[in-house]
Design an enzyme around this catalytic site. Structure first.
Site, short mmCIF file in Angstrom:
data_model
loop_
_atom_site.label_atom_id
_atom_site.label_comp_id
_atom_site.label_asym_id
_atom_site.label_seq_id
_atom_site.Cartn_x
_atom_site.Cartn_y
_atom_site.Cartn_z
N LYS A 107 1.06 -0.02 6.42
CA LYS A 107 1.46 -0.02 5.02
C LYS A 107 2.28 1.25 4.80
O LYS A 107 1.79 2.35 5.06
CB LYS A 107 0.25 -0.03 4.09
CG LYS A 107 -0.57 -1.32 4.17
CD LYS A 107 -1.73 -1.29 3.19
CE LYS A 107 -2.52 -2.59 3.23
NZ LYS A 107 -3.65 -2.59 2.26
N ASP B 8 -9.89 -1.26 4.33
CA ASP B 8 -9.20 0.02 4.15
C ASP B 8 -9.54 0.67 2.82
O ASP B 8 -8.94 1.67 2.44
CB ASP B 8 -7.69 -0.14 4.32
CG ASP B 8 -7.06 -1.14 3.34
OD1 ASP B 8 -7.79 -2.04 2.87
OD2 ASP B 8 -5.85 -1.03 3.06
N ASP C 71 -9.10 0.09 -0.29
CA ASP C 71 -8.23 0.20 -1.46
C ASP C 71 -8.62 -0.81 -2.54
O ASP C 71 -8.15 -0.72 -3.68
CB ASP C 71 -6.75 0.07 -1.09
CG ASP C 71 -6.38 -1.26 -0.46
OD1 ASP C 71 -7.30 -2.04 -0.12
OD2 ASP C 71 -5.18 -1.53 -0.30
N ARG C 72 -9.48 -1.79 -2.19
CA ARG C 72 -9.98 -2.74 -3.17
C ARG C 72 -11.47 -2.54 -3.38
O ARG C 72 -12.20 -2.23 -2.43
CB ARG C 72 -9.75 -4.18 -2.71
CG ARG C 72 -8.30 -4.61 -2.78
CD ARG C 72 -8.15 -6.08 -2.50
NE ARG C 72 -8.50 -6.43 -1.13
CZ ARG C 72 -9.06 -7.58 -0.75
NH1 ARG C 72 -9.37 -8.49 -1.65
NH2 ARG C 72 -9.30 -7.82 0.52
N HIS D 60 -7.31 -5.35 -6.93
CA HIS D 60 -6.42 -4.19 -6.81
C HIS D 60 -6.22 -3.61 -8.21
O HIS D 60 -5.92 -4.36 -9.15
CB HIS D 60 -5.05 -4.60 -6.25
CG HIS D 60 -5.03 -4.79 -4.77
ND1 HIS D 60 -5.04 -3.74 -3.88
CD2 HIS D 60 -4.98 -5.91 -4.02
CE1 HIS D 60 -5.01 -4.20 -2.64
NE2 HIS D 60 -4.97 -5.52 -2.69
N SER E 68 -6.35 -3.98 6.83
CA SER E 68 -7.23 -4.29 5.71
C SER E 68 -8.48 -5.04 6.18
O SER E 68 -9.29 -4.50 6.93
CB SER E 68 -6.46 -5.07 4.65
OG SER E 68 -7.23 -5.25 3.50
N HIS E 69 -8.62 -6.30 5.76
CA HIS E 69 -9.82 -7.08 6.09
C HIS E 69 -9.61 -8.03 7.27
O HIS E 69 -10.53 -8.76 7.64
CB HIS E 69 -10.24 -7.91 4.87
CG HIS E 69 -9.19 -8.90 4.44
ND1 HIS E 69 -8.17 -8.55 3.60
CD2 HIS E 69 -8.99 -10.20 4.75
CE1 HIS E 69 -7.39 -9.60 3.40
NE2 HIS E 69 -7.87 -10.62 4.10
N ARG F 40 2.08 -6.45 10.13
CA ARG F 40 0.72 -6.84 10.50
C ARG F 40 0.77 -7.85 11.63
O ARG F 40 1.54 -8.81 11.57
CB ARG F 40 -0.01 -7.43 9.29
CG ARG F 40 -1.52 -7.43 9.44
CD ARG F 40 -2.22 -7.82 8.16
NE ARG F 40 -1.97 -6.90 7.05
CZ ARG F 40 -2.72 -6.84 5.95
NH1 ARG F 40 -3.78 -7.64 5.83
NH2 ARG F 40 -2.44 -5.99 4.98
N ASP G 220 -13.19 -3.25 0.64
CA ASP G 220 -12.60 -3.95 1.78
C ASP G 220 -12.37 -2.96 2.92
O ASP G 220 -12.76 -1.79 2.83
CB ASP G 220 -11.32 -4.69 1.37
CG ASP G 220 -10.17 -3.76 0.99
OD1 ASP G 220 -10.42 -2.57 0.74
OD2 ASP G 220 -9.02 -4.23 0.94
#
Length: 454
Positions: A109, A245, A247-248, A331, A99-100, A15, A243
């Site tokens: 990832k 991407d 995933d949360r 998560h 992500s965020h 990242r 979020d």
């Protein structure tokens, strides 16, 4: 470019700022290194809606293909959609997302076949080492026969797979407000929830990696203000926030009040235990509410406590054969989803639980929210080890108090506990405290903060 990989290769992913810290030429090297470390003949690659994502994703794919690897490009997807593809196809995968993080950031990832995690101890260190070598000596020689690049859309298959795990067809009609935060939830939610007895009120579904409305991090209370208001305005049964991407997933009840991720962990654990005949192992990290292990035991399950971090949860899921795992960070991990995390599946469980009975969400989750929690409080400190030693000295030997070092330092009594753990990347100590009531929690929280910040 001249790149400092120590700044962008983190514990679990890559990242950094594009193009200042990394760019497409570096992404191509990561693709070649990923191919080498996984020893794969084929991989799957996807990306989010950030402006830099398509170019970085394609460069990574070309870097792998140049090493003779066949690449399936699934294009725009959520991170859990990439995990689905990795699991369903049995291929290592790479997801381009930060992500965020703000728009100027991007990341990768990575996972092995079956969505198994790639972190520092499971391949990421070797990938970094290869890339650093090639930055000095030049890119690796291409294979005699390059791999192919093939586009494939997996959204419908991903949605169908999730719906096969949670049956929502017979629930009572529900009205749900969904805040996608201009992230990938705007891409996945319409397909996953299509045709179900739900009235979906969309917020910020337009894919925009500059995040024009708010940061796509629902754990920050500032980012769910709009959702909370809209749920009340619409008279909705609940709200969901994803979020960047997707995933949360974070949940808001019919009053616009946030529902603790620990309460959602307990709720989903009850449903997963019921699906598995009233037994099974459920993973929770050590700063999840005490409610979670209590509820798991009450419903016939075995709770297992782990360190914070998805690589620890996924490793313990695989080791113990756990059916489900949850974290305070929203998560949620499922055995039936290759032990990977998917906020969307947790959302479907929440909708099914709510729609399978007549009461409001606030009443449903009340049984799973038994204690007062502080949330995570960060303090900047010059000497992390010194402050942890001071806490240990203050509490060690007190009657009725136990200490453990699973992750940082946890201090526990019958009716309260707190954990202090150091950040791996910043000079911070992170405090989480919980007690039987608000007054006790505040007392314990303030005692710990006084020592941390002395």
């Amino acid at each position: 470019m001249t790149a400092d990989l120590s700044q962008i290769v983190k514990a679990y992913d890559v990242r950094g700022v594009v193009p200042d810290q990394w760019d497409e030429s570096l992404a191509a090297l990561f693709g070649a290194a990923f191919a080498a470390v996984t020893d794969a003949r084929a991989i799957v690659v996807g990306h989010d809606m950030r402006p830099s994502s398509p170019g970085l994703s394609r460069a990574f794919a070309r870097g792998a293909a140049d090493q003779g690897v066949d690449v399936t490009e699934i294009g725009l997807c959520s991170t859990d959609q990439l995990y689905y593809a990795s699991g369903a196809f049995g291929l290592p995968g790479a997801m381009f997302t930060a992500s965020h993080n703000p728009a100027r950031y991007n990341g990768i990832k990575m996972c092995r076949a079956g969505a198994a995690p790639v972190g520092q101890d499971t391949g990421l260190a070797e990938i970094r080492e290869l890339v650093e070598g090639w930055l000095e000596s030049g890119a690796p020689e291409p294979a005699a026969v390059p791999g192919t690049l093939t586009a494939r859309d997996t959204l419908e298959d991903y949605a169908a797979y999730l719906r096969s795990l949670v049956d929502l067809t017979a629930i009572r009609p529900l009205k749900v407000v969904v805040d996608a935060g201009n992230g990938m939830g705007g891409h996945t939610v319409p397909t996953v929830l299509a045709g179900l007895p739900l009235t979906v009120v969309p917020m910020y579904f337009e894919l925009d990696g500059t995040f024009p409305n708010h940061e796509a991090n629902p754990l920050d209370p500032a980012n769910i203000v709009d959702l909370r208001k809209r749920v009340v305005q619409e008279g909705a049964d609940l709200g969901l926030a994803f979020d960047g991407d997707a995933d949360r997933c974070f949940v808001v009840d019919e009053n616009g009040d946030p529902v603790s991720p620990s309460a959602i962990t307990a709720l989903v654990a009850v449903r997963e235990l019921a699906r598995n005949g009233g037994s099974g192992t459920v993973i929770h990290n050590l700063i999840t509410s005490r409610t979670v292990p209590e509820v798991v035991r009450e419903h016939g399950g075995t709770p297992v406590r782990t360190r914070v971090g998805h690589s620890f949860i996924k490793a313990e899921m695989a080791r113990s054969g756990a059916i489900f795992g949850g974290e305070h960070s929203a998560h949620y991990y499922f055995k039936d989803f290759w032990n990977a995390d998917t906020g969307m599946l947790a959302a479907l469980h929440t909708l099914a639980a709510l729609g399978g009975q007549d009461g409001p969400l606030s009443a449903l989750v009340a049984a799973y929210d038994r204690y007062a929690g502080s949330g995570e409080i960060n303090s900047t400190v010059a000497d992390q080890a010194g402050r942890l030693a001071a806490i240990r000295a203050a509490y060690e030997g007190r009657p009725g108090i136990t200490l453990d070092d699973l992750d940082g330092l946890t201090v526990s009594a019958d009716d309260w506990w707190f954990n202090v753990r150091p950040s791996n990347t910043e000079p911070l100590l992170r405090l989480n405290a919980e007690a039987k009531d608000e007054a006790t929690m505040e007392k314990i929280r303030d005692e710990a903060l006084a020592i941390i910040r002395a």
